[in-house]
Design a protein around this motif. Structure first.
Motif, mmCIF file in Angstrom:
data_model
loop_
_atom_site.group_PDB
_atom_site.id
_atom_site.type_symbol
_atom_site.label_atom_id
_atom_site.label_comp_id
_atom_site.label_asym_id
_atom_site.label_seq_id
_atom_site.Cartn_x
_atom_site.Cartn_y
_atom_site.Cartn_z
ATOM 1 N N SER A 204 0.867 -0.989 0.303
ATOM 2 C CA SER A 204 0.154 0.369 -0.159
ATOM 3 C C SER A 204 0.540 1.150 -0.128
ATOM 4 C CB SER A 204 -0.883 -0.334 1.171
ATOM 5 O OG SER A 204 0.164 -0.218 2.490
ATOM 6 N N THR A 205 2.154 1.543 0.502
ATOM 7 C CA THR A 205 2.829 2.321 0.272
ATOM 8 C C THR A 205 4.407 1.651 -0.319
ATOM 9 O OG1 THR A 205 3.118 1.398 2.295
ATOM 10 C CG2 THR A 205 2.157 3.348 1.884
ATOM 11 N N PRO A 206 4.584 2.466 -1.682
ATOM 12 C CA PRO A 206 3.715 3.130 -2.220
ATOM 13 C C PRO A 206 2.724 1.696 -3.145
ATOM 14 C CG PRO A 206 5.532 2.437 -3.408
ATOM 15 C CD PRO A 206 5.694 2.308 -2.204
ATOM 16 N N SER A 207 1.234 3.134 -3.764
ATOM 17 C CA SER A 207 0.602 1.977 -4.345
ATOM 18 C C SER A 207 0.514 1.779 -5.684
ATOM 19 C CB SER A 207 -0.965 2.497 -3.844
ATOM 20 O OG SER A 207 -0.392 4.226 -4.178
ATOM 21 N N MET A 208 1.445 3.255 -6.168
ATOM 22 C CA MET A 208 1.569 3.290 -7.485
ATOM 23 C C MET A 208 2.834 2.463 -8.439
ATOM 24 S SD MET A 208 -0.344 5.464 -9.278
ATOM 25 C CE MET A 208 0.969 5.977 -10.675
ATOM 26 N N ASN A 209 2.908 2.181 -9.095
ATOM 27 C CA ASN A 209 4.044 1.182 -10.216
ATOM 28 C C ASN A 209 4.205 2.256 -11.486
ATOM 29 O OD1 ASN A 209 5.167 -0.582 -12.326
ATOM 30 N ND2 ASN A 209 4.944 -2.132 -10.218
ATOM 31 N N TYR A 210 4.946 2.854 -11.499
ATOM 32 C CA TYR A 210 5.353 3.881 -12.889
ATOM 33 C C TYR A 210 5.745 2.930 -14.037
ATOM 34 C CZ TYR A 210 4.227 7.981 -10.423
ATOM 35 O OH TYR A 210 3.971 8.905 -9.455
ATOM 36 N N GLU A 211 6.207 1.255 -13.419
ATOM 37 C CA GLU A 211 6.591 1.317 -14.813
ATOM 38 C C GLU A 211 5.055 0.478 -15.683
ATOM 39 O OE1 GLU A 211 9.059 1.729 -12.823
ATOM 40 O OE2 GLU A 211 8.594 -0.059 -11.864
ATOM 41 N N ILE A 212 4.179 0.345 -14.647
ATOM 42 C CA ILE A 212 3.127 0.085 -15.343
ATOM 43 C C ILE A 212 2.120 0.745 -16.252
ATOM 44 C CG2 ILE A 212 0.580 -1.716 -15.154
ATOM 45 C CD1 ILE A 212 2.315 -3.240 -13.057
ATOM 46 N N ALA A 213 1.997 1.896 -15.110
ATOM 47 C CA ALA A 213 1.484 2.726 -14.986
ATOM 48 C C ALA A 213 2.045 4.331 -16.564
ATOM 49 C CB ALA A 213 1.174 4.406 -13.591
ATOM 50 N N GLY A 214 3.122 3.866 -16.590
ATOM 51 C CA GLY A 214 3.870 4.628 -17.293
ATOM 52 C C GLY A 214 3.237 4.236 -19.085
ATOM 53 N N ALA A 215 2.447 3.111 -18.702
ATOM 54 C CA ALA A 215 1.616 2.986 -20.002
ATOM 55 C C ALA A 215 1.003 3.253 -20.663
ATOM 56 C CB ALA A 215 2.139 1.428 -20.490
ATOM 57 N N PHE A 216 0.186 3.459 -19.494
ATOM 58 C CA PHE A 216 -1.702 4.691 -19.538
ATOM 59 C C PHE A 216 -0.624 6.155 -19.480
ATOM 60 C CE2 PHE A 216 -2.267 0.292 -17.577
ATOM 61 C CZ PHE A 216 -3.120 -0.116 -18.912
ATOM 62 N N GLY A 217 0.891 6.426 -19.488
ATOM 63 C CA GLY A 217 0.857 7.892 -19.317
ATOM 64 C C GLY A 217 0.746 8.564 -18.301
ATOM 65 N N ILE A 218 1.296 7.747 -17.522
ATOM 66 C CA ILE A 218 0.966 8.978 -15.592
ATOM 67 C C ILE A 218 2.695 8.602 -15.319
ATOM 68 C CG2 ILE A 218 0.019 7.935 -13.595
ATOM 69 C CD1 ILE A 218 -2.128 9.102 -15.659
ATOM 70 N N SER A 219 3.005 9.111 -14.819
ATOM 71 C CA SER A 219 4.818 9.037 -14.876
ATOM 72 C C SER A 219 5.068 9.544 -13.543
ATOM 73 C CB SER A 219 5.380 9.468 -15.963
ATOM 74 O OG SER A 219 5.381 11.464 -16.740
ATOM 75 N N ALA A 220 4.527 10.592 -12.815
ATOM 76 C CA ALA A 220 4.492 11.626 -11.781
ATOM 77 C C ALA A 220 3.753 12.079 -11.160
ATOM 78 C CB ALA A 220 5.667 12.724 -11.998
ATOM 79 N N PRO A 221 3.428 12.365 -10.060
ATOM 80 C CA PRO A 221 2.640 12.806 -9.213
ATOM 81 C C PRO A 221 1.254 14.327 -9.549
ATOM 82 C CG PRO A 221 4.268 12.461 -8.010
ATOM 83 C CD PRO A 221 4.491 12.466 -9.231
ATOM 84 N N PHE A 222 2.684 15.366 -10.318
ATOM 85 C CA PHE A 222 2.201 16.383 -11.209
ATOM 86 C C PHE A 222 2.946 16.484 -12.455
ATOM 87 C CE2 PHE A 222 1.427 17.540 -6.870
ATOM 88 C CZ PHE A 222 0.311 17.972 -6.363
ATOM 89 N N ASP A 223 1.963 16.956 -14.121
ATOM 90 C CA ASP A 223 2.259 16.835 -14.575
ATOM 91 C C ASP A 223 2.396 18.024 -15.476
ATOM 92 O OD1 ASP A 223 -0.133 17.045 -16.016
ATOM 93 O OD2 ASP A 223 0.084 14.693 -16.100
ATOM 94 N N ASP A 224 2.648 18.092 -16.851
ATOM 95 C CA ASP A 224 2.236 19.792 -17.697
ATOM 96 C C ASP A 224 2.364 19.118 -18.910
ATOM 97 O OD1 ASP A 224 2.233 21.864 -18.719
ATOM 98 O OD2 ASP A 224 4.442 22.826 -18.196
#
Length: 497
Positions: A204-224
């Motif tokens: 549960s900490t951390p809950s984000m897995n960026y190797e997976i989330a990156g496939a959906f365009g999620i790469s950081a807590p905030f973006d531009d």
């Protein structure tokens, strides 16, 4: 007799003038000091706690005393409840001269009026400090337009996380390292069918897995994405990521105990062989391999980088590069000028380099390509804790020095180099160099917990994604909108500089 007396007076005046020149002489690396020949006061520095570490007996402390002439008494905050102890010390006006503070500690003490404004001290005594740090780094330290802490910039941006799997498991299943989200999904199914172990574990900490989330365009807590800062919850890819993780959960392809796992629990499941894949950081492979070898002798780790999505998206979080610490001088200090002079002397390029990595030929060497690597065990014996003593860095050159520390362990070094191949398509959080803001400090911790709790429930299906937009509205109403406004107000100004 009159002539003799006059001569004595003239000689006395001449000597006084020479002494006056001495008192205005430049202390190494500093601007003029009130009296460079006066005895230097003993300073007190308070920093964070490290396990099995006494800064007063560390070789770096002795090196700094020899090079600067300042004797410093070093003290550390406790590992448990450090903020409570810090608040008590400050409330009692304990006369520390230097404080090494986290961002939240710095913001709180500065807003309470416990820290000395440093603008004038930097102008008078801080030439090395202002040369070593670009203006935007100091902008990050400003509160209501004033600098209350010297920023200690993180050495470089890097990709920090990666998924790991035992290479022999892939060999046994006759598959390669997955590169797409579909290949990854098929590997999880194959592991479940053929090995009957948990395909993917996490906590549960951390809950984000960026190797997976990156496939959906999620790469950081905030973006531009549009010239304005937005939170990742506003990205349509976040809902897609949560839906994918919920699919894995329902099909038994991720750990059913993910929502309640502690980080140590997930690690134990991986190293004992109960789980096949686990997200780790670049520094952990030595401990992972040592634990795995108890059950799987001579095991090797295969690294799974950021996966490509169906539309070709492939991202990861480029961490680091922001401010690691803030170095404050409390108002209760009796040696404010001396404290600034000491900090400034430590940023003379040669002193800082020797502080950070020691001496060439003794602590480090260059290879045929010019890359620096540590000489072991001497580097670890003498410079393992040098980061604790830093009070700002030579930001232009520290990145290469920091890699010497990364290379202390060959497996850590090779893992780091391997996962940096993702850096070209990874993204930094645009809030990285934002200055401390009360509205952020007052809301971000609460918001992060709120988001984490929601994501974990969404993984397990306890939250219906049909209500996702309703949750985002709730998130924004409970401080999210205020945080985004503060960041965007800063960002609009920062982009013009």
């Amino acid at each position: 007799m009159k002539k003799i007396a006059t001569g004595v007076i003239s000689l006395t005046l001449a000597l006084s003038l020479l002494a006056g020149c001495g008192s205005g002489a430049t202390e190494t690396g500093a601007t003029t000091t009130p009296d460079a020949n006066a005895p230097k006061p003993e300073l007190r520095m308070l920093g964070f706690q490290k396990t099995n570490f006494d800064p007063n007996t560390d070789p770096v402390g002795k090196f700094l005393e020899e090079k600067t002439g300042y004797k410093v008494k070093y003290e550390t905050l406790p590992i448990e409840n450090p903020d409570d102890k810090l608040n008590l010390l400050i409330a009692n006006k304990e006369p520390y001269d230097i404080l090494k503070l986290s961002a939240s500690q710095y913001t709180r003490l500065a807003s309470q009026g416990a820290l000395e404004p440093l603008d004038d001290l930097l102008k008078t005594y801080g030439s090395n400090i202002t040369t070593a740090n670009p203006p935007e780094v100091f902008d990050n330290a400003k509160i209501d337009g004033k600098i209350y802490g010297i920023p200690e910039k993180h050495p470089k941006a890097f990709v920090g996380q990666v998924m790991a799997v035992r290479q022999e498991l892939l060999d046994e299943l006759k598959v390669g390292v997955p590169t797409t989200i579909d290949e990854f999904y098929n590997l999880l199914k194959l592991i479940k069918e053929k090995k009957n172990i948990i395909p993917l574990t996490g906590s549960s900490t951390p809950s984000m897995n960026y190797e997976i989330a990156g496939a959906f365009g999620i790469s950081a807590p905030f973006d531009d994405e549009t010239g304005k800062i937005r939170h990742r919850l506003e990205d349509p890819g976040m809902k897609e990521y949560l839906a994918f993780m919920n699919k894995l959960y329902k099909e038994g392809l991720i750990d059913s105990e993910w929502p309640v796992n502690k980080a140590a629990t997930a690690k134990e499941k991986f190293t004992s062989g109960k789980a096949a894949i686990y997200e780790t950081d670049f520094a952990s492979p030595p401990s992972l391999v040592a634990a795995l070898n108890k059950t799987f002798p001579n095991t090797k780790l295969a690294l799974i980088p950021s996966l490509k999505g169906k539309d070709g998206k492939q991202e990861n979080w480029l961490q680091g590069g922001g401010i690691s610490w803030y170095i404050g001088i409390p108002k209760s200090s009796k040696n404010k000028e001396a404290a600034m002079q000491y900090i400034n002397m430590k940023l003379q390029p040669e002193i800082f380099k020797e502080l950070a990595i020691g001496q060439e030929g003794t602590h480090w060497k260059k290879d045929e390509k010019g890359a620096m690597s540590p000489i072991l065990p001497k580097f670890t014996e003498d410079r393992n804790n040098s980061d604790w003593f830093m009070t700002s860095t030579d930001s232009k050159n520290f990145g290469d020095m920091w890699l010497v520390r990364v290379r202390k362990d060959p497996l850590v070094g090779s893992t780091f180099e391997e996962i940096q191949k993702q850096a070209s398509y990874s993204k930094q959080d645009p809030t990285l160099l934002a200055p401390p803001m009360d509205v952020v400090a007052n809301n971000l911790q609460k918001l992060t917990k709120m988001e984490t709790d929601y994501m974990i429930k969404a993984f397990a299906g306890a939250e219906d994604l049909a209500n996702y937009d309703k949750f985002v509205q709730q998130f924004m109403s409970q401080g999210g909108s205020e945080v985004l406004k503060a960041y965007n107000d800063w960002y609009a100004t920062a982009k013009k500089k």
